[in-house]
Design a protein around this motif. Structure first.
Motif, mmCIF file in Angstrom:
data_model
loop_
_atom_site.group_PDB
_atom_site.id
_atom_site.type_symbol
_atom_site.label_atom_id
_atom_site.label_comp_id
_atom_site.label_asym_id
_atom_site.label_seq_id
_atom_site.Cartn_x
_atom_site.Cartn_y
_atom_site.Cartn_z
ATOM 1 N N LYS A 7 -31.047 16.832 36.959
ATOM 2 C CA LYS A 7 -30.708 15.412 36.811
ATOM 3 C C LYS A 7 -30.693 14.987 35.348
ATOM 4 C CE LYS A 7 -32.452 13.921 41.346
ATOM 5 N NZ LYS A 7 -32.741 15.254 41.897
ATOM 6 N N ALA A 63 -38.595 21.964 42.552
ATOM 7 C CA ALA A 63 -38.684 20.580 42.066
ATOM 8 C C ALA A 63 -38.382 20.509 40.577
ATOM 9 C CB ALA A 63 -40.073 20.011 42.358
ATOM 10 N N ARG A 71 -35.090 21.057 50.387
ATOM 11 C CA ARG A 71 -34.464 20.934 49.079
ATOM 12 C C ARG A 71 -34.094 22.303 48.529
ATOM 13 N NH1 ARG A 71 -38.473 16.244 46.617
ATOM 14 N NH2 ARG A 71 -39.208 15.616 48.671
ATOM 15 N N LEU A 122 -37.364 10.709 41.957
ATOM 16 C CA LEU A 122 -35.973 10.807 41.517
ATOM 17 C C LEU A 122 -35.031 11.117 42.666
ATOM 18 C CD1 LEU A 122 -36.409 12.753 38.152
ATOM 19 C CD2 LEU A 122 -36.067 10.296 38.483
ATOM 20 N N SER A 123 -35.587 11.631 43.768
ATOM 21 C CA SER A 123 -34.756 11.966 44.925
ATOM 22 C C SER A 123 -34.879 10.929 46.030
ATOM 23 C CB SER A 123 -35.155 13.342 45.471
ATOM 24 O OG SER A 123 -35.064 14.322 44.465
ATOM 25 N N ASN A 124 -35.530 9.804 45.710
ATOM 26 C CA ASN A 124 -35.701 8.711 46.670
ATOM 27 C C ASN A 124 -36.506 9.123 47.887
ATOM 28 O OD1 ASN A 124 -34.156 6.875 45.127
ATOM 29 N ND2 ASN A 124 -32.266 7.751 45.954
ATOM 30 N N HIS A 125 -37.505 9.968 47.661
ATOM 31 C CA HIS A 125 -38.428 10.335 48.741
ATOM 32 C C HIS A 125 -39.787 9.740 48.404
ATOM 33 C CE1 HIS A 125 -35.830 13.246 50.763
ATOM 34 N NE2 HIS A 125 -35.462 13.663 49.567
ATOM 35 N N ARG A 173 -34.683 20.791 40.019
ATOM 36 C CA ARG A 173 -33.986 19.573 40.459
ATOM 37 C C ARG A 173 -34.157 18.438 39.436
ATOM 38 N NH1 ARG A 173 -32.945 18.560 45.807
ATOM 39 N NH2 ARG A 173 -34.059 16.575 45.707
ATOM 40 N N ASP A 218 -40.187 14.649 41.357
ATOM 41 C CA ASP A 218 -38.952 14.954 42.080
ATOM 42 C C ASP A 218 -38.783 14.035 43.278
ATOM 43 O OD1 ASP A 218 -36.607 16.377 42.844
ATOM 44 O OD2 ASP A 218 -37.792 17.594 44.224
ATOM 45 N N ASP A 219 -39.886 13.726 43.972
ATOM 46 C CA ASP A 219 -39.819 12.781 45.092
ATOM 47 C C ASP A 219 -39.227 11.445 44.649
ATOM 48 O OD1 ASP A 219 -40.917 14.544 46.877
ATOM 49 O OD2 ASP A 219 -42.939 13.732 46.754
ATOM 50 N N SER A 225 -32.825 5.081 39.974
ATOM 51 C CA SER A 225 -33.313 5.449 41.304
ATOM 52 C C SER A 225 -33.919 4.254 42.024
ATOM 53 C CB SER A 225 -34.362 6.562 41.198
ATOM 54 O OG SER A 225 -35.596 6.062 40.718
#
Length: 424
Positions: A195, A188, A159, A415-418, A191, A412-413, A305
């Motif tokens: 958003k 993070a 990232r 919101l980032s689809n992780h 990021r 962050d995971d 998300s």
């Protein structure tokens, strides 16, 4: 409490402040119940009330001894006593003043002086610390035991820091050790804020917040680090020089946050920096405070998300967050919005034993506190531990095989689809 301060300090700014703090103490003893070192040692001289008596004696002119210094050294400065105190005694400021006075009156052993000198010269000096840290990482495979655990392996990260594109802009403090120990934390943060329509920037010449030196018998060095940060930030803050000044100074390490928020007080007697420091402190916000003001937008992002994680987390609230800055329940509320299951943590008000350089200078007490903290954090068998301060993160990770991360990273995971499970 009645006082009669000695002439050497009575009419100084520190003396006047100490006198007011001492007079606010009513000897009630509520602080004993929440003091970690008193809980471990059972000696009232290792409690806030006992240390207040010791400092009072020295400030009134009685001799300071190595025993006096030892009892003050054992204090974590966790400030749990301030949260408990019904009289509002500002114990944290008093012990800073007391330690400064006793440092001038008591000569430490050669070993203690050497250790404190090295810590003060290496940790806040980012370029020197980075060089030594990289050497340690290179030789890490050859190191055995606890020392190996204290040197984290290189952290892979795909990232990137988002480019500046929003009108709303905030400034983040990199700090001294966090960029090497856990560089993903501020990435993070950038990021998540990106958003939310906020660009996060850094100031190249900013560095250590000053807390490490200030608490290592090097208060002037600490104040100089504070002045350096103010100089590095000022062109971005000054409305006369910047048509779009930054909106806030974001802190992702609560240990730094509690110090930067205190710049205005610590530099109040410096005519060149007093007003600037006051403005800096007013702009400073922990990342949890920033996101708490953006909960509507954050909820919308989470809904879009579609990633509501059911990972079981235990949150360790650092002392600097819950007692120093008096921020309680905010992180838990934000994490609850994501669907995380938050474990109940017994004695959540007690320190983990990290406390800046305390884990190095007071290893026995620190390890006892770490053991108790991990027992309480893992009682409900969480998948991960999360916290809000790099010192706590590294200290907790040294005692457990569970992943320990900053809570902004798991957000962050989401919101980032992780999946946060990827980090187990």
């Amino acid at each position: 409490m009645q006082t009669n301060l000695a002439d050497f300090i009575k009419h100084t700014p520190d003396g006047q402040e100490a006198d007011a703090i001492l007079r606010s103490c009513v000897h009630c003893g509520f602080c004993l119940a929440t003091c970690p070192t008193y809980q471990l040692l059972g000696d009232e001289l290792d409690s806030p009330r006992g240390r207040i008596y010791l400092m009072k004696q020295v400030l009134e002119g009685q001799p300071a001894t190595q025993k006096t210094q030892q009892h003050l050294d054992r204090c974590l400065t966790c400030r749990a006593c301030e949260t408990t105190c019904p009289s509002g005694v500002r114990y944290g400021r008093l012990i800073d003043i007391g330690r400064g006075v006793i440092h001038k009156k008591v000569t430490r052993s050669t070993r203690e002086r050497s250790m404190r000198y090295l810590l003060n010269k290496i940790l806040p000096n980012r370029s020197l610390f980075t060089s030594l840290f990289k050497i340690g990482q290179f030789f890490r495979p050859l190191i055995l035991g606890k020392l190996k655990k204290s040197i984290p392996a290189k952290i892979p990260n795909s990232r990137k820091w988002p480019t500046k594109k929003h009108q709303r802009t905030m400034l983040v403090l990199d700090g001294c050790v966090q960029p090497e120990f856990s560089p993903n934390i501020n990435i993070a943060t950038a990021r998540v804020l990106d958003k939310l329509g906020i660009s996060l920037i850094t100031a190249e010449k900013a560095g250590c917040c000053g807390a490490l030196s200030y608490h290592l018998d090097a208060q002037q060095d600490g104040l100089n680090y504070m002045r350096r940060n103010i100089d590095a930030w000022w062109s971005l803050i000054d409305e006369k020089k910047n048509t779009q000044p930054i909106e806030a100074i974001v802190i992702t390490a609560s240990g730094c946050g509690v110090t930067v928020k205190d710049y205005g007080h610590l530099l109040r007697n410096d005519p060149a920096y007093a007003e600037k420091a006051k403005q800096i402190s007013a702009l400073t916000k922990d990342i949890s405070e920033i996101l708490a003001a953006e909960t509507v937008n954050l909820a919308t992002l989470l809904e879009k998300s579609g990633q509501y994680d059911k990972t079981k987390l235990a949150f360790h609230s650092p002392c600097t967050l819950q007692h120093g800055m008096q921020i309680r329940g905010v992180v838990e509320k934000i994490l609850g919005m994501t669907g995380f299951t938050l474990c109940a943590v017994k004695d959540a008000h007690l320190c983990c034993g990290s406390a800046g350089t305390y884990s190095i200078l007071q290893p026995i007490l620190s390890q006892q506190l770490l053991k108790e903290k991990l027992i309480n954090l893992t009682a409900e068998k969480p998948d991960q531990l999360v916290t809000a301060n790099i010192g706590c993160l590294m200290h907790l990770q040294s005692g457990t095989s569970l992943p320990v991360r900053h809570w902004i990273e798991v957000l962050d995971d989401i919101l980032s689809n992780h999946s946060t499970q990827n980090h187990k």
